[in-house]
Write an enzyme that holds these catalytic residues in place. Structure first.
Site, PDB file in Angstrom:
ATOM      1  CG  HIS A  34      -1.943  -0.985   1.343  1.00 24.47           C
ATOM      2  ND1 HIS A  34      -2.106  -1.788   2.446  1.00 24.47           N
ATOM      3  CD2 HIS A  34      -2.920  -1.358   0.472  1.00 24.47           C
ATOM      4  CE1 HIS A  34      -3.141  -2.601   2.254  1.00 24.47           C
ATOM      5  NE2 HIS A  34      -3.643  -2.371   1.058  1.00 24.47           N
ATOM      6  CE  LYS A  76     -11.855 -10.113   4.156  1.00 21.13           C
ATOM      7  NZ  LYS A  76     -11.731  -8.917   3.489  1.00 21.13           N
ATOM      8  CB  SER A 132      -4.412  -6.571   4.286  1.00 22.12           C
ATOM      9  OG  SER A 132      -3.944  -5.305   3.918  1.00 22.12           O
ATOM     10  NE  ARG A 145      -2.616  -7.408  -4.908  1.00 19.95           N
ATOM     11  CZ  ARG A 145      -3.384  -7.845  -3.925  1.00 19.95           C
ATOM     12  NH1 ARG A 145      -2.874  -8.005  -2.735  1.00 19.95           N
ATOM     13  NH2 ARG A 145      -4.657  -8.139  -4.137  1.00 19.95           N
TER      14      ARG A 145
END
Ligand code: PNS
Length: 160
Positions: free
Chosen positions: A19, A43, A130, A92
């Site tokens: 990030h 979530k 993450s 990515r």
């Protein structure tokens, strides 16, 4: 010329070096960059909103044209409210593209004035997320070099 304001939205649960790399790149391209932290992740997040914001502030304190803000509801509404004409997202790998394309096109359908710009993080971070960082920390592995040291410390308190 009007300054170009960009929004870099995400869950940032927690912020990783991937990030930070993307934020640094976007901060070089746009006049102002608003890193927008989503309040309600579907979530349950590991870190509370205030913690995610604190860690991001620490991780971006060297960047003068970057600010951290929070949002809930639609991203396009937040961008419009903040006067941002650009949404920045990191890609990515090819696997990111499909979801990102869908989101970008849906955002464009809702708000044609806002452009999504895809940027590539350093390839050294192409495997980093993450979710993986949380999983490694939970299972007792080392996340050194994947997240800033202060994030590493906080992860330890969350998953003793
Ligand atoms: O870091 P993430 O979890 O990949 O970020 C996803 C995020 C926050 C960019 C996305 O979930 C989002 O924009 N949520 C806000 C709600 C919204 O605008 N939904 C419509 C998207 S087409």
């Amino acid at each position: 010329m009007k300054p170009v304001i960009a929004v870099c939205p995400g869950s940032y649960d927690p912020v990783t070096y991937g990030h930070v790399d993307l934020i640094e790149r976007a901060a070089r391209v746009f006049d102002r960059l608003i890193v927008a932290v989503l309040r309600n992740i579907q979530k349950e997040p590991l870190f509370a909103l205030a913690e995610r914001v604190e860690m991001l502030k620490e991780a971006t304190r060297h960047l003068e044209n970057v600010e951290i803000d929070v949002f809930e509801g639609l991203l396009v509404d937040f961008a419009r409210k903040r006067g941002a004409g650009v949404v920045v997202r990191g890609i990515r790998a090819v696997s990111d593209y499909e979801y990102e394309l869908q989101m970008a096109l849906m955002n464009r359908k809702m708000e044609p004035q806002i452009e999504t710009v895809f940027m590539l993080p350093a390839e050294t971070f192409s495997y980093l997320s993450s979710s993986l960082v949380k999983e490694i920390a939970r299972l007792g592995g080392s996340v050194q070099g994947l997240v800033p040291p202060f994030v590493e410390e906080r992860l330890k308190t969350k998953v003793p």
